[in-house]
Enzyme design. Structure first.
Site, PDB file in Angstrom:
ATOM      1  CD  GLU A   6      -1.898   2.456  -3.456  1.00 38.05           C
ATOM      2  OE1 GLU A   6      -2.917   2.351  -2.757  1.00 38.05           O
ATOM      3  OE2 GLU A   6      -1.007   1.578  -3.478  1.00 38.05           O
ATOM      4  CG  HIS A  34      -8.144   4.771   5.103  1.00 38.35           C
ATOM      5  ND1 HIS A  34      -7.845   5.898   5.833  1.00 38.35           N
ATOM      6  CD2 HIS A  34      -9.121   5.140   4.250  1.00 38.35           C
ATOM      7  CE1 HIS A  34      -8.597   6.911   5.433  1.00 38.35           C
ATOM      8  NE2 HIS A  34      -9.385   6.473   4.468  1.00 38.35           N
ATOM      9  CG  ASN A  82      -1.637   1.311   1.420  1.00 50.27           C
ATOM     10  OD1 ASN A  82      -2.391   1.727   0.542  1.00 50.27           O
ATOM     11  ND2 ASN A  82      -1.412   1.980   2.533  1.00 50.27           N
ATOM     12  CB  VAL A  83       1.709   4.046  -1.897  1.00 53.19           C
ATOM     13  CG1 VAL A  83       2.334   5.429  -1.696  1.00 53.19           C
ATOM     14  CG2 VAL A  83       2.780   3.035  -2.258  1.00 53.19           C
ATOM     15  N   GLY A  84      -0.215   5.221   0.758  1.00 49.13           N
ATOM     16  CA  GLY A  84      -1.325   6.102   1.096  1.00 49.13           C
ATOM     17  C   GLY A  84      -0.853   7.358   1.801  1.00 49.13           C
ATOM     18  CB  ILE A  85      -1.774  10.876   1.655  1.00 49.44           C
ATOM     19  CG1 ILE A  85      -0.834  11.015   0.449  1.00 49.44           C
ATOM     20  CG2 ILE A  85      -1.691  12.142   2.520  1.00 49.44           C
ATOM     21  CD1 ILE A  85      -1.087  12.244  -0.405  1.00 49.44           C
ATOM     22  CE1 TYR A  86      -4.028   5.610   5.250  1.00 47.11           C
ATOM     23  CE2 TYR A  86      -1.766   5.251   4.541  1.00 47.11           C
ATOM     24  CZ  TYR A  86      -3.093   4.904   4.504  1.00 47.11           C
ATOM     25  OH  TYR A  86      -3.511   3.848   3.729  1.00 47.11           O
ATOM     26  NE  ARG A  87      -5.092  13.114  12.361  1.00 51.69           N
ATOM     27  CZ  ARG A  87      -6.264  13.457  12.887  1.00 51.69           C
ATOM     28  NH1 ARG A  87      -7.245  13.875  12.088  1.00 51.69           N
ATOM     29  NH2 ARG A  87      -6.452  13.409  14.186  1.00 51.69           N
ATOM     30  CD  GLU A  97      -8.099  15.271   8.830  1.00 53.57           C
ATOM     31  OE1 GLU A  97      -8.208  15.654   7.639  1.00 53.57           O
ATOM     32  OE2 GLU A  97      -7.444  14.271   9.147  1.00 53.57           O
TER      33      GLU A  97
END
Length: 485
Positions: free
Chosen positions: A235, A193, A171-176, A283
């Site tokens: 991704e 997610h 997985n490649v994701g944008i998370y805070r 957010e």
């Protein structure tokens, strides 16, 4: 000109390449006047985002307290920047960009190029001891009352703990990410997610979960790291297919596939079973999230390019770079998924607050058909948690033109065209939620009536439309610009 733009777009391998392209097109500036990390960087990012169509990327190279450090914001901060990324000219409409992305959707044409670790620019500098994130990153609070320093535009790469060799499940994701100390940070996600699934799998099995946090990335990957695609879809592959060019990967020190040309990569491992307080954070709905316990990660190493660029993002009440970054790439997968069953769907607009409100245009097959399509949209991977308000319009209504949408709402909606579904799953940071994680679904059917519905006596005006009208609009605009010159 179009061919030159397309060729240059395909040649992009890094953030630096894209900033150069943007600069040549008048879409990137360097802010060399001395600024404070707070509130100056935030204020300048917000001021730029007021121009959703043409805002430039901004690189700061004189930040008080961070000598020699560079920060970039607004890289995906306008539709003109998105157009140039896709090899299209400035001024390309949002609708045209949507169909450009939808036409490239999928990973069948993916090209992955592997770069040996010793030749990857991201490994030019390596830190394995005495790690201090505050020495490497010119961090600042993105919003005034954030609970700490956040990395708002990091692409986090991770492997499925139970199937680590499966490239698709990587997985490649944008998370805070909130910094919790010189060598630790928390990562906030939700169970739906991909990262949420991997965290639960690691803690269920006791298997390690190692991640690589990439900062300052290929602009094509940044949009797909925030895109809701399938769990076993890569991704990296989608980004390559969209760009029509290879994505250059190398290995991180902890064995994760990472972009070879990223500016900074932080390698870390989850501390199983440990949680610390995280938040609040301003957010994307324009409200602060609460304080919650989140998994904590221990940093094991950092790699970075020489003179790296730290890329961050302003997130808050729209319109912001967050909306432009993910808007069309939220819309396109919903469109692709709906058309698998319902080819009558003609466009999807999920630009607003990560799709909390969506507008779908459809050719009605029968009475009530649009409502059926709406219910299917709610069951897509993104719709399950995010699609809260859905407006259904006919195919002759452009869902990206709010004037047309408001006309449809005003003229094609009856009281029994409104459906409210209660006690549905919802993204926890929705500020309208009474209980975080649960909420409503609102469906407004603003499509025309078909038998056996009572049609009524009105006969609607059908104005001229189609490619000829589109070309005339462009000609008028060109003549207007010519008159100004």
């Amino acid at each position: 000109m179009m061919q030159d733009l397309a060729k240059r777009s395909r040649s992009i391998t890094s953030l630096r390449d894209f900033l150069e392209l943007l600069g040549d097109a008048g879409q990137a500036i360097t802010w060399s006047e001395r600024v404070m990390p707070e509130p100056d960087v935030r204020n300048i990012a917000v001021a730029a985002s007021r121009d959703a169509n043409g805002a430039p990327a901004i690189v700061f190279d004189n930040i008080a307290g961070y000598p020699g450090k560079r920060t970039a914001v607004g890289v995906h901060g306008s539709w003109d920047n998105i157009a140039l990324l896709l090899g299209r000219p400035k001024g390309t409409t949002i609708r045209e960009l949507f169909f450009e992305i939808a036409g490239r959707w999928g990973d069948a044409a993916a090209q992955i190029s592997i770069v040996p670790e010793g030749q990857a620019p991201v490994h030019e500098c390596r830190i394995e001891s005495g790690i201090n994130l505050y020495d490497v990153l010119p961090v600042f609070r993105i919003n005034e009352y954030d609970g700490g320093f956040y990395l708002g535009k990091a692409s986090v790469a991770s492997r499925d703990p139970e199937d680590p060799d499966n490239f698709g499940k990587q997985n490649v994701g944008i998370y805070r990410l909130q910094l919790q100390g010189p060598d630790s940070f928390t990562l906030m996600t939700i169970p739906s997610h991909d990262m949420g699934r991997q965290i639960m799998a690691a803690e269920r099995t006791g298997l390690p979960l190692k991640i690589a946090v990439m900062l300052g990335n290929h602009p094509g990957l940044a949009v797909f790291a925030a895109t809701p695609i399938g769990y076993e879809e890569s991704e990296y592959s989608y980004a390559s297919a969209m760009m029509g060019a290879p994505i250059r990967l190398t290995k991180s020190g902890n064995g994760i596939d990472i972009l070879a040309d990223s500016e900074i990569v932080i390698e870390a491992e989850m501390q199983l079973g440990e949680r610390v307080l995280e938040g609040p954070f301003g957010e994307f709905p324009g409200s602060y999230s609460g304080v919650r316990k989140a998994p904590i990660f221990k940093v094991t190493a950092i790699s970075h390019r020489k003179n790296p660029i730290f890329e961050n993002i302003y997130i808050g009440r729209g319109w912001t770079e967050h909306d432009t970054l993910i808007g069309l790439h939220t819309s396109a997968p919903i469109y692709a998924q709906l058309r698998q069953n319902f080819p009558e769907v003609t466009a999807v607009n999920a630009l607003y607050q990560h799709g909390l409100t969506g507008i779908i245009s459809v050719k009605n097959r029968m009475a009530g058909f649009a409502k059926t399509v709406a219910l299917r949209a709610l069951s897509t991977p993104h719709g399950v948690m995010y699609l809260k308000n859905l407006i259904m319009v006919d195919a002759d209504v452009d869902p990206f033109d709010l004037n047309q949408v408001m006309w449809a709402l005003s003229t094609r909606t009856r009281a029994d065209d409104i459906i409210v579904l209660l006690n549905m799953p919802a993204v926890p940071i929705d500020p309208s939620a009474v209980v975080p994680g649960k909420g409503h679904r609102l469906i407004i059917d603003a499509t025309s009536y078909l038998p056996p519905d009572p049609v009524g006596e009105a006969h609607l005006v059908t104005p001229p439309t189609g490619p000829d009208i589109d070309e005339l609009s462009k000609k008028i605009r060109a003549m207007q610009l010519g008159a100004l010159q």
